[in-house]
Design a protein around this motif. Structure first.
Motif, PDB file in Angstrom:
ATOM      1  N   VAL A   9       0.839  -1.206   0.000  1.00  0.00           N
ATOM      2  CA  VAL A   9       0.000   0.000   0.000  1.00  0.00           C
ATOM      3  C   VAL A   9       0.872   1.253   0.000  1.00  0.00           C
ATOM      4  O   VAL A   9       0.645   2.190  -0.774  1.00  0.00           O
ATOM      5  N   MET A  10       1.874   1.268   0.852  1.00  0.00           N
ATOM      6  CA  MET A  10       2.779   2.407   0.910  1.00  0.00           C
ATOM      7  C   MET A  10       3.496   2.603  -0.426  1.00  0.00           C
ATOM      8  O   MET A  10       3.597   3.708  -0.941  1.00  0.00           O
ATOM      9  N   HIS A  11       3.953   1.517  -0.992  1.00  0.00           N
ATOM     10  CA  HIS A  11       4.684   1.576  -2.254  1.00  0.00           C
ATOM     11  C   HIS A  11       3.777   2.073  -3.382  1.00  0.00           C
ATOM     12  O   HIS A  11       4.206   2.837  -4.247  1.00  0.00           O
ATOM     13  N   PHE A  12       2.529   1.650  -3.387  1.00  0.00           N
ATOM     14  CA  PHE A  12       1.578   2.120  -4.386  1.00  0.00           C
ATOM     15  C   PHE A  12       1.453   3.637  -4.329  1.00  0.00           C
ATOM     16  O   PHE A  12       1.503   4.319  -5.354  1.00  0.00           O
ATOM     17  N   CYS A  13       1.295   4.167  -3.132  1.00  0.00           N
ATOM     18  CA  CYS A  13       1.139   5.623  -2.964  1.00  0.00           C
ATOM     19  C   CYS A  13       2.381   6.375  -3.426  1.00  0.00           C
ATOM     20  O   CYS A  13       2.274   7.399  -4.121  1.00  0.00           O
ATOM     21  N   VAL A  14       3.530   5.888  -3.075  1.00  0.00           N
ATOM     22  CA  VAL A  14       4.778   6.543  -3.480  1.00  0.00           C
ATOM     23  C   VAL A  14       4.957   6.455  -4.995  1.00  0.00           C
ATOM     24  O   VAL A  14       5.282   7.452  -5.655  1.00  0.00           O
ATOM     25  N   PHE A  16       2.704   6.062  -7.369  1.00  0.00           N
ATOM     26  CA  PHE A  16       1.742   6.920  -8.058  1.00  0.00           C
ATOM     27  C   PHE A  16       2.165   8.380  -7.966  1.00  0.00           C
ATOM     28  O   PHE A  16       2.152   9.103  -8.968  1.00  0.00           O
ATOM     29  N   SER A  17       2.535   8.819  -6.781  1.00  0.00           N
ATOM     30  CA  SER A  17       2.921  10.219  -6.585  1.00  0.00           C
ATOM     31  C   SER A  17       4.114  10.608  -7.452  1.00  0.00           C
ATOM     32  O   SER A  17       4.095  11.646  -8.118  1.00  0.00           O
ATOM     33  N   ALA A  33       1.924   2.833 -10.922  1.00  0.00           N
ATOM     34  CA  ALA A  33       1.695   2.549  -9.505  1.00  0.00           C
ATOM     35  C   ALA A  33       1.125   1.150  -9.284  1.00  0.00           C
ATOM     36  O   ALA A  33       1.326   0.568  -8.219  1.00  0.00           O
TER      37      ALA A  33
END
Length: 70
Positions: A9-14, A16-17, A33
């Protein structure tokens, strides 16, 4: 497994950003992402398993330690 899921989840957010900031595209950011963290999460899971295996003392030392306890 909880650690792996929270990492994903954390990696997805990073991911994507960073992709969105670099491209300005929600579509490209979303695709990157989804793909990159999914692959990285699988690699991370096996990395943890390998790290645990190589972090243990050799079998002979474990057996000697077990015999010393008896």
């Amino acid at each position: 497994m909880k650690k792996t899921i929270s990492f994903a989840v954390m990696h997805f957010c990073v991911a994507f950003s960073v992709a969105y900031i670099m491209t300005g595209s929600v579509v490209v950011g979303g695709m990157l992402a989804l793909i990159e963290p999914a692959v990285n999460t699988v690699v991370f899971y096996f990395h943890e398993k390998a790290w645990t295996r190589f972090d243990r003392p050799p079998r002979a030392l474990r057996e000697d330690a077990a015999m010393a306890v008896m």
